[in-house]
Scaffold this active site. Structure first.
Site, PDB file in Angstrom:
ATOM      1  N   GLY A 161     -62.908 -13.855  -5.427  1.00  0.00           N
ATOM      2  CA  GLY A 161     -61.815 -14.082  -6.370  1.00  0.00           C
ATOM      3  C   GLY A 161     -62.239 -13.719  -7.784  1.00  0.00           C
ATOM      4  CB  SER A 162     -59.582 -15.059  -7.964  1.00  0.00           C
ATOM      5  OG  SER A 162     -59.083 -16.066  -8.617  1.00  0.00           O
TER       6      SER A 162
END
Length: 203
Positions: free
Chosen positions: A166-167
């Site tokens: 992520g992210s």
């Protein structure tokens, strides 16, 4: 001080090796499952790739690879957020030279990083005085790995951490940086440590 520049971010093999090994062992007995795990392991390792970058001599550079998802005012300052897609490099870099004043972990939710609700997500804020970088987890990303501590001196484009799976990474620019100083717009693709997101009148 910057890390020595490995081709993989720390932890890549920890996440990628288990499915690789299990996949190799299962392939002779269950080909599709084994090959699927091998592909997962290779993808996980590639996800943590860490290529070298060449920062420009001036300006505030993008803290992450990806696309600009946030440009907004926060009081007298401008925030620029970069959403990292699954195919982007997830190693984060310092937007400018500075001294780390604090590194603060803030627990929170795990909403999709491209949504407005992601402002309440788990995050690590790296305060460098004039500017601040926020590493923000998403719905799948649960592991934020800062590389720096309070008191460290940073160079523009230096590695400051990564987010496994992520992210989003934001930079909260200094008060002196205005919208007219921005060099990116929402939806634009940027590269960590290389793309100038704003010019700095103090340089």
């Amino acid at each position: 001080m910057d890390l020595p520049g490995p081709s993989l971010a720390p932890g890549a093999l920890r996440y990628g090796a288990p499915p690789l090994l299990v996949g190799f062992l299962l392939t002779p007995f269950s080909g599709p499952i084994g090959l699927g795990l091998v592909a997962l392991g290779i993808g996980t390792i590639l996800f943590h790739r860490d290529p070298e970058r060449q920062p420009p001599e001036s300006g505030f550079v993008a803290p992450a690879d990806g696309s600009v998802s946030v440009i907004r005012d926060e009081g007298d300052r401008v925030r620029v957020g970069v959403f990292m897609n699954v195919t982007d490099v997830h190693v984060n870099r310092a937007p400018a030279a500075g001294t780390v004043e604090s590194v603060t972990h803030r627990p929170g939710a795990n909403r999709p990083a491209f949504s407005k609700d992601s402002d309440r997500n788990e995050r690590v804020d790296i305060d460098c005085g004039a500017y601040e970088v926020s590493l923000i987890a998403g719905w799948f990303a649960r592991r934020i790995h800062p590389y720096v501590e309070a008191g460290e001196e940073l160079d523009r484009g230096e590695r400051i951490g990564h987010i496994s799976f992520g992210s989003r990474a934001d930079v909260l620019l200094p008060e002196r940086v205005e919208h007219g100083d921005l060099r990116v717009r929402e939806g634009e693709a940027v590269r960590a440590g290389e793309t100038v997101v704003a010019v700095d009148s103090a340089e």
